[in-house]
Scaffold this motif. Structure first.
Motif, PDB file in Angstrom:
ATOM      1  N   PHE A 119       6.736   1.336 -15.411  1.00 27.26           N
ATOM      2  CA  PHE A 119       5.700   1.881 -14.519  1.00 27.26           C
ATOM      3  C   PHE A 119       5.026   0.760 -13.728  1.00 27.26           C
ATOM      4  CE2 PHE A 119       4.745   6.105 -16.981  1.00 27.26           C
ATOM      5  CZ  PHE A 119       6.001   6.570 -16.616  1.00 27.26           C
ATOM      6  N   ARG A 120       4.878   0.998 -12.427  1.00 32.50           N
ATOM      7  CA  ARG A 120       4.406  -0.040 -11.504  1.00 32.50           C
ATOM      8  C   ARG A 120       2.978   0.161 -11.020  1.00 32.50           C
ATOM      9  NH1 ARG A 120       6.446  -4.439 -12.131  1.00 32.50           N
ATOM     10  NH2 ARG A 120       6.434  -3.461 -14.181  1.00 32.50           N
ATOM     11  N   VAL A 121       2.393   1.320 -11.274  1.00 30.65           N
ATOM     12  CA  VAL A 121       1.075   1.573 -10.667  1.00 30.65           C
ATOM     13  C   VAL A 121       0.024   0.545 -11.110  1.00 30.65           C
ATOM     14  CG1 VAL A 121      -0.858   3.224 -10.601  1.00 30.65           C
ATOM     15  CG2 VAL A 121       1.461   3.978 -10.018  1.00 30.65           C
ATOM     16  N   PRO A 122      -0.061   0.195 -12.399  1.00 35.10           N
ATOM     17  CA  PRO A 122      -1.078  -0.812 -12.762  1.00 35.10           C
ATOM     18  C   PRO A 122      -0.868  -2.142 -12.027  1.00 35.10           C
ATOM     19  CG  PRO A 122      -0.225   0.287 -14.724  1.00 35.10           C
ATOM     20  CD  PRO A 122       0.642   0.728 -13.585  1.00 35.10           C
ATOM     21  N   ALA A 123       0.399  -2.564 -11.882  1.00 36.94           N
ATOM     22  CA  ALA A 123       0.690  -3.817 -11.165  1.00 36.94           C
ATOM     23  C   ALA A 123       0.317  -3.678  -9.686  1.00 36.94           C
ATOM     24  CB  ALA A 123       2.173  -4.175 -11.310  1.00 36.94           C
ATOM     25  N   LEU A 124       0.616  -2.514  -9.105  1.00 40.02           N
ATOM     26  CA  LEU A 124       0.279  -2.306  -7.692  1.00 40.02           C
ATOM     27  C   LEU A 124      -1.232  -2.341  -7.499  1.00 40.02           C
ATOM     28  CD1 LEU A 124       2.973   0.384  -6.888  1.00 40.02           C
ATOM     29  CD2 LEU A 124       2.685  -1.781  -5.667  1.00 40.02           C
TER      30      LEU A 124
ATOM     31  N   ALA B   7       0.842  -1.208   0.000  1.00 38.42           N
ATOM     32  CA  ALA B   7       0.000   0.000   0.000  1.00 38.42           C
ATOM     33  C   ALA B   7       0.876   1.257   0.000  1.00 38.42           C
ATOM     34  CB  ALA B   7      -0.928  -0.012   1.211  1.00 38.42           C
ATOM     35  N   GLN B   8       1.943   1.248   0.801  1.00 39.84           N
ATOM     36  CA  GLN B   8       2.821   2.434   0.838  1.00 39.84           C
ATOM     37  C   GLN B   8       3.575   2.581  -0.484  1.00 39.84           C
ATOM     38  OE1 GLN B   8       2.229   4.615   3.251  1.00 39.84           O
ATOM     39  NE2 GLN B   8       0.766   3.033   3.861  1.00 39.84           N
ATOM     40  N   HIS B   9       3.958   1.448  -1.083  1.00 35.72           N
ATOM     41  CA  HIS B   9       4.575   1.515  -2.414  1.00 35.72           C
ATOM     42  C   HIS B   9       3.650   2.241  -3.403  1.00 35.72           C
ATOM     43  CE1 HIS B   9       7.408  -2.203  -1.895  1.00 35.72           C
ATOM     44  NE2 HIS B   9       8.005  -1.096  -1.542  1.00 35.72           N
ATOM     45  N   TYR B  10       2.364   1.936  -3.299  1.00 39.16           N
ATOM     46  CA  TYR B  10       1.409   2.519  -4.254  1.00 39.16           C
ATOM     47  C   TYR B  10       1.528   4.051  -4.273  1.00 39.16           C
ATOM     48  CZ  TYR B  10      -2.930   4.134  -6.273  1.00 39.16           C
ATOM     49  OH  TYR B  10      -3.847   4.804  -7.050  1.00 39.16           O
TER      50      TYR B  10
END
Ligand code: HEM
Length: 242
Positions: free
Chosen positions: A99-104, A68-71
């Motif tokens: 980019f990582r947001v979709p994976a997160l 969650a904090q990574h997001y």
């Protein structure tokens, strides 16, 4: 756990021999950046939260809290990254395929359920971290430091974390560890080599003071990450004591 950290006796030229320091001065920028910040990396790697994570000893809720904090951090990193994509300095490292947001978002759905957005909030250390990242919209060299600290770490030690998390929590890249899945990049060693070459090419754009700023901002990025982990670790320890 064996990491490559032990193979870097010369990471901090200040602590090494004269020969080490001379070699460091001649090394490409990516190597100098790594050497100058590796002791900060060791602090992050040896932190109690990181160790518990790597041992598979963290409760699933603590793993979820970290995701969650990574997001929030990656939402900031990628928003600023998009705004700097055409910048001659920051644009060298911005790759949309990282980019990582979709994976997160997939991971958070698996870990918290479809209503994850109502169930997570940035902690105070995460707010300090994201504010610093947001400031780099006006500081492309500083942005490179934050980009390097997170993405090259995810492509390195992050791959160990992925294996542990999949075993410990029964997750996979469809939801839970999608964050660590970089298969879209092809060979990770090859991608990392190209990334380092882009860092080396920054020698052309950045003078010595600006390169030093990248090093300092990377050390700060490690400290900000440690503060996020320490806070998560404190709540994990408090829960464990109940
Ligand atoms: C959880 C514990 C961690 C482990 C086991 C770990 C392990 C590793 C390993 C094995 C490497 C590869 C070293 C090499 O290529 O020579 C690496 C690189 C890296 N890690 Fe970590 N790491 C951890 C935590 C972190 C954290 C918390 C951060 C930052 C937030 C981070 C950032 C980096 C970066 C930026 C690199 C690339 C260094 C370079 O090649 O220039 N790591 N890590």
């Amino acid at each position: 756990m064996p990491t490559e950290a032990g193979r870097h006796p010369t990471e901090d030229p200040d602590r090494g021999t004269r020969r080490d320091a001379d070699e460091a001065a001649d090394a490409p920028f990516s190597e100098r950046l790594k050497r100058a910040t590796w002791s900060a990396h060791e602090d992050a790697e040896q932190h109690g939260f990181s160790r518990a994570l790597l041992e598979g000893a963290l409760p699933r809720e603590s793993y979820a809290a970290m995701v969650a904090q990574h997001y929030f951090a990656y939402a900031a990193l990628e928003e600023v990254g998009r705004s700097l994509a055409a910048d001659p300095v920051a644009g060298r490292v911005v790759h949309p395929e990282l980019f990582r947001v979709p994976a997160l978002e997939r991971d958070l759905t698996a870990l918290y359920g479809a209503d994850w957005r109502e169930r997570i909030a940035p902690t105070a250390p995460t707010r300090a971290y994201t504010e610093r990242i947001e400031r780099t919209a006006e500081d492309p060299a500083g942005y490179v430091a934050h980009h390097y600290t997170r993405y090259l770490g995810d492509l390195s030690g992050g791959q160990f974390i992925r294996r542990v998390a999949e075993r410990a929590y029964g997750l996979d890249q469809r939801g839970g560890t999608a964050f660590y899945d970089f298969s879209a990049l092809g060979s990770l060693p090859r991608f990392k080599a190209r990334y380092r070459a882009q860092l080396d090419a920054l020698e052309l754009e950045l003078d010595a003071a600006a390169r030093e700023h990248v090093v300092d901002e990377t050390r700060l990025a490690y400290r900000l990450n440690m503060a996020v982990l320490a806070d998560l670790g404190a709540s994990f320890a408090a829960d464990a004591a109940v």
